[in-house]
Design an enzyme around this catalytic site. Sequence first.
Site, mmCIF file in Angstrom:
data_model
loop_
_atom_site.group_PDB
_atom_site.id
_atom_site.type_symbol
_atom_site.label_atom_id
_atom_site.label_comp_id
_atom_site.label_asym_id
_atom_site.label_seq_id
_atom_site.Cartn_x
_atom_site.Cartn_y
_atom_site.Cartn_z
ATOM 1 N N TYR A 53 0.826 -1.209 0.000
ATOM 2 C CA TYR A 53 0.000 0.000 0.000
ATOM 3 C C TYR A 53 0.857 1.253 0.000
ATOM 4 O O TYR A 53 1.966 1.240 0.531
ATOM 5 C CB TYR A 53 -0.907 0.024 1.229
ATOM 6 C CG TYR A 53 -2.036 -0.964 1.206
ATOM 7 C CD1 TYR A 53 -2.325 -1.736 0.084
ATOM 8 C CD2 TYR A 53 -2.843 -1.151 2.327
ATOM 9 C CE1 TYR A 53 -3.374 -2.648 0.092
ATOM 10 C CE2 TYR A 53 -3.890 -2.057 2.339
ATOM 11 C CZ TYR A 53 -4.150 -2.802 1.228
ATOM 12 O OH TYR A 53 -5.196 -3.707 1.231
ATOM 13 N N LEU A 235 -18.058 -1.280 -0.338
ATOM 14 C CA LEU A 235 -18.734 -0.260 -1.150
ATOM 15 C C LEU A 235 -18.273 -0.300 -2.603
ATOM 16 O O LEU A 235 -18.540 0.627 -3.373
ATOM 17 C CB LEU A 235 -18.500 1.133 -0.565
ATOM 18 C CG LEU A 235 -19.137 1.399 0.801
ATOM 19 C CD1 LEU A 235 -18.782 2.794 1.296
ATOM 20 C CD2 LEU A 235 -20.653 1.218 0.740
ATOM 21 N N GLY A 238 -16.393 2.589 -3.820
ATOM 22 C CA GLY A 238 -17.226 3.782 -3.773
ATOM 23 C C GLY A 238 -18.426 3.738 -4.693
ATOM 24 O O GLY A 238 -19.294 4.627 -4.636
ATOM 25 N N LEU A 240 -20.989 1.906 -4.567
ATOM 26 C CA LEU A 240 -22.217 1.754 -3.802
ATOM 27 C C LEU A 240 -22.481 2.935 -2.874
ATOM 28 O O LEU A 240 -23.375 2.870 -2.030
ATOM 29 C CB LEU A 240 -22.182 0.447 -3.010
ATOM 30 C CG LEU A 240 -22.268 -0.813 -3.883
ATOM 31 C CD1 LEU A 240 -21.919 -2.064 -3.094
ATOM 32 C CD2 LEU A 240 -23.658 -0.930 -4.504
ATOM 33 N N GLY A 242 -23.176 5.774 -4.404
ATOM 34 C CA GLY A 242 -24.041 6.558 -5.276
ATOM 35 C C GLY A 242 -23.354 7.735 -5.944
ATOM 36 O O GLY A 242 -23.960 8.421 -6.776
ATOM 37 N N LYS A 243 -22.076 7.963 -5.632
ATOM 38 C CA LYS A 243 -21.423 9.170 -6.155
ATOM 39 C C LYS A 243 -21.116 9.090 -7.645
ATOM 40 O O LYS A 243 -20.829 10.111 -8.269
ATOM 41 C CB LYS A 243 -20.147 9.467 -5.379
ATOM 42 C CG LYS A 243 -19.053 8.405 -5.479
ATOM 43 C CD LYS A 243 -17.897 8.774 -4.560
ATOM 44 C CE LYS A 243 -16.809 7.715 -4.544
ATOM 45 N NZ LYS A 243 -15.729 8.048 -3.599
#
Length: 345
Positions: A53, A235, A238, A240, A242-243
């Site tokens: 990472y 998500l 991201g 999920l 909605g963005k």
Amino acid sequence: MKYTQLPNTQIEVSKICLGTMTFGRQNTETEGHAQIDYALDQGINFIDTAEMYPVPAHEPTYGHTEIIIGNWLKKTGKRSEIVLASKIAGANRGLAFIREDLGFNAQTIRESLDKSLSRLQTDYIDLYQLHWPERKVNFFGQRAFKAEDDAWEDNIQSVLEALSGLIREGKIRTIGLSNETPWGVMRFLEESKKHDLPKITTIQNPYSLVNRTFEMTLHEIAYREKVGLLAYSPLAFGLLSGKYNVETQDPNARLNLFPNFARYNSQSTREASKMYQQIASDHGLSVTQMALAFVQQQSFVTSTIIGATSMAQLEENIGSQNMELSDSIVREIEKVQNRFPDPAP
């Protein structure tokens, strides 16, 4: 905050785990430290990272996430308050800048662990995980096993022996797998039983409304063998939240910054996400919190790994902890799953 134990251990962890793969690329050290501080204030005691990472893995930023966490540990002196998980990178992922030999053996495992310990500024890691199988399996976007060019030789016993030695030295408390297949999980369990070697406690695999393959492939193993799921990407990068379902999108959102993450960029995945957003809207819920609540209420999930690039996102994600989805909402979710079964493998 709710807590549980890593299976087969006395290690107590929060049901929400703070993921950190954005620290050092999408998030600065200051932002990363603020996220850790807030997470602790909300009762989270579980932090997950990895030697590779931040992601996408990139030589100039390699190891920066662990460095950021290590600086926080040194600054605060709160190592004893944290259950810290990290991972050794596996082979076949184009990560030659991490180490010359990306296979798993006594030397490479010790080398990677010692470097992680140094960056994290700690003497031990609570949960040390094998990030990817050495075998050519489970690539993002590849549903089926392909046997061609598979030169891997079974070394699972020797890998467990190497990890066992590091546990005896006090450098690791327990071990886990990540991005593993049912066959791989069973081989590790088989060797640990056969040779009285450490047993894996967790599997860190993706699980979300758009990827529920764990239910069909690994759930029975997890249940019968008492291994917990650390659910990552709850998500779907991201999606999920909605963005991505709005006309004007944030250019710094993850899928816009890194469109190569095709796993979550398919048309069917986006269509499914819109339908889940509609369910949440119909019931007066945040789609983010509905998606996280769905994951958290699965009996096989030991902890849900959440990640955020802003404090507002982190607050909303953690706010899902006390939400319980009604049977009627779950039935509506199942209808979408039946229409778009696991579009993000």
